[in-house]
Motif scaffolding. Structure first.
Motif, short mmCIF file in Angstrom:
data_model
loop_
_atom_site.label_atom_id
_atom_site.label_comp_id
_atom_site.label_asym_id
_atom_site.label_seq_id
_atom_site.Cartn_x
_atom_site.Cartn_y
_atom_site.Cartn_z
N TYR A 47 0.82 -1.21 0.00
CA TYR A 47 0.00 0.00 0.00
C TYR A 47 0.86 1.27 0.00
O TYR A 47 0.42 2.30 -0.53
CB TYR A 47 -0.97 -0.02 1.18
N TRP A 48 2.06 1.21 0.56
CA TRP A 48 2.94 2.37 0.49
C TRP A 48 3.32 2.65 -0.95
O TRP A 48 3.30 3.80 -1.40
CB TRP A 48 4.19 2.13 1.34
N LEU A 49 3.64 1.60 -1.71
CA LEU A 49 3.98 1.76 -3.11
C LEU A 49 2.77 2.24 -3.92
O LEU A 49 2.91 3.03 -4.86
CB LEU A 49 4.51 0.44 -3.69
N LYS A 50 1.59 1.78 -3.54
CA LYS A 50 0.37 2.28 -4.20
C LYS A 50 0.22 3.77 -3.98
O LYS A 50 -0.16 4.51 -4.90
CB LYS A 50 -0.85 1.53 -3.66
N ALA A 51 0.46 4.21 -2.74
CA ALA A 51 0.35 5.64 -2.43
C ALA A 51 1.39 6.45 -3.19
O ALA A 51 1.11 7.54 -3.69
CB ALA A 51 0.49 5.85 -0.92
N VAL A 52 2.63 5.92 -3.28
CA VAL A 52 3.70 6.62 -4.02
C VAL A 52 3.29 6.76 -5.48
O VAL A 52 3.45 7.83 -6.09
CB VAL A 52 5.03 5.84 -3.90
N ARG A 53 2.75 5.70 -6.05
CA ARG A 53 2.35 5.75 -7.45
C ARG A 53 1.20 6.74 -7.67
O ARG A 53 1.20 7.50 -8.63
CB ARG A 53 1.93 4.37 -7.95
N GLN A 68 -0.44 12.75 2.24
CA GLN A 68 -1.71 13.42 1.94
C GLN A 68 -2.66 12.55 1.13
O GLN A 68 -3.88 12.64 1.29
CB GLN A 68 -1.43 14.73 1.18
N VAL A 69 -2.13 11.70 0.26
CA VAL A 69 -3.00 10.86 -0.57
C VAL A 69 -3.38 9.55 0.13
O VAL A 69 -4.36 8.91 -0.26
CB VAL A 69 -2.35 10.54 -1.93
N THR A 70 -2.64 9.17 1.17
CA THR A 70 -2.88 7.89 1.83
C THR A 70 -4.26 7.77 2.45
O THR A 70 -4.93 6.73 2.29
CB THR A 70 -1.79 7.61 2.89
N PRO A 71 -4.78 8.80 3.19
CA PRO A 71 -6.11 8.64 3.80
C PRO A 71 -7.20 8.31 2.79
O PRO A 71 -7.97 7.36 2.98
CB PRO A 71 -6.35 9.99 4.48
N LEU A 113 -5.93 4.98 -14.97
CA LEU A 113 -4.55 4.68 -15.35
C LEU A 113 -3.92 3.67 -14.40
O LEU A 113 -3.15 2.79 -14.82
CB LEU A 113 -3.72 5.97 -15.36
N GLU A 114 -4.24 3.77 -13.11
CA GLU A 114 -3.75 2.78 -12.14
C GLU A 114 -4.12 1.38 -12.59
O GLU A 114 -3.30 0.46 -12.58
CB GLU A 114 -4.37 3.05 -10.76
N PHE A 218 5.10 -2.57 -10.79
CA PHE A 218 5.64 -3.93 -10.72
C PHE A 218 6.08 -4.27 -9.30
O PHE A 218 5.91 -5.41 -8.85
CB PHE A 218 6.82 -4.07 -11.69
N ALA A 219 6.63 -3.30 -8.58
CA ALA A 219 7.12 -3.56 -7.23
C ALA A 219 5.99 -3.89 -6.28
O ALA A 219 6.10 -4.81 -5.45
CB ALA A 219 7.91 -2.35 -6.71
N GLN A 220 4.88 -3.16 -6.37
CA GLN A 220 3.78 -3.41 -5.42
C GLN A 220 3.19 -4.80 -5.60
O GLN A 220 2.89 -5.48 -4.62
CB GLN A 220 2.70 -2.35 -5.54
#
Length: 342
Positions: A47-53, A68-71, A113-114, A218-220
């Protein structure tokens, strides 16, 4: 909800068909639950990688931090766990739009796009798993080549979508016109989401952002595959790590099927079908799927509820807002207005 309930029951029955429940009890009894911290660690990275993306996808529109986007992201995934019909995606749109005054259609475009990048990454892992996993019948190599062809077609389709967006949308509209059995609302929704996706393509014009979006995609899913492998190892299922890629691919596409919130039943059947090819006992596959699913379901739901409470979003309000977002998109009432706002 009725359709989802039927699908869930059918999948659960199919997953446990022919299994002695004593075997399931034995499988749970001998499992190693000390692996839970590893599962949670892999879940955090996923989920951290999802938030970064997502932060990178949003960067050309509005510069936000990962914090800021995580919540909004976690509230959305919590919504998928407790609301029907993947309404969590539209809840995610509502929350971020409300927090940072970003047009809703623009936020939705980043989610489209995700999904495109997710599909490409998952197909790659599925193809690698099927082709290179040991002891699989020869016919599975043929399947892997079909998957590889699907990846190529998908990449070409995404490139065409990015370059000739309106032409691709017109093509899909003409295809839908030859499929009268599809509900009009559904075809309209798909076309509106495709149009919305074009709004979020600004990030792909930056080499830095495009590279970042690709590697995080790919990493997530690599970490998600790691979670699956840890779950299998916890139940003493001795298979190649590549088997986890196969389970990952089948499960990721399986949860697209309408089911009850949380995708219970569907995940169990996907594990059972995937691992049967590797000679894994059905009882062990079923038990490992429960361990994997619950280790994801409860943390995500709890964190999402925490953020929704922090943002002052009540459960009843969350459901209503998610439904409103879906209805607005189906009606297409604000597509034009939001596009102009962009």
């Amino acid at each position: 909800m009725l359709l989802g309930l039927i699908v869930t029951i059918v999948c659960l029955v199919a997953a446990v068909w022919g299994i002695d429940f004593e075997q399931i009890y034995t499988s749970f009894k001998r499992a190693n639950y000390w692996t839970l911290p590893l599962m949670l660690g892999a879940l955090f990275m996923f989920y951290w990688l999802k938030a970064v993306r997502w932060q990178m996808l949003l960067e050309p529109i509005k510069k936000l931090t990962v914090a800021q986007v995580t919540p909004a992201m976690m509230i959305g995934f919590m919504g998928n766990n407790i609301l029907p019909a993947h309404l969590g995606e539209f809840l995610r749109v509502y929350v971020l739009s409300r927090q940072f005054q970003i047009p809703k259609t623009t936020v939705l475009s980043t989610l489209v796009l995700e999904r495109l990048f997710d599909v490409i990454a998952i197909l790659c892992y599925l193809g690698i798993g099927i082709y290179f996993a040991p002891n699989l019948p020869e016919r599975y190599h043929t399947i892997s080549l079909i998957v590889a062809s699907g990846i190529v077609v998908m990449i070409i389709a995404v490139a065409a979508y990015i370059i000739w967006t309106e032409a691709v949308i017109r093509l899909f509209r003409s295809i839908f016109s030859y499929l009268p059995f599809l509900p009009e609302k559904l075809t309209h929704l798909v076309l509106e989401m495709m149009r919305a996706g074009a709004l979020g393509m600004t990030s792909l014009k930056s080499k830095r952002l495009c590279f970042g979006i690709i590697w995080t995609s790919f990493a997530q899913w690599l970490f998600n595959g790691l979670s699956i492998y840890i779950a299998l190892w916890s139940f003493n299922i001795q298979v190649s790590p590549l088997a986890a890629f196969v389970v990952l691919g089948v499960t990721a596409f399986g949860v697209i099927v309408p089911s009850t919130p949380g995708f219970f039943g569907v995940v169990q059947l996907c594990f059972s079908v995937s691992l049967k090819a590797f000679g894994v006992a059905s009882a062990d596959a079923f038990s490992a799927s429960i361990y994997y699913q619950l280790s994801q379901y409860f943390p995500v739901t709890i964190i999402g509820l925490y953020y929704s409470n922090r943002e002052g979003l009540k459960f009843s309000e969350a459901e209503q807002e998610a439904e409103n977002e879906l209805e607005e998109l189906e009606g297409g009432h604000e597509s034009g207005a939001d596009s102009e706002s962009c």
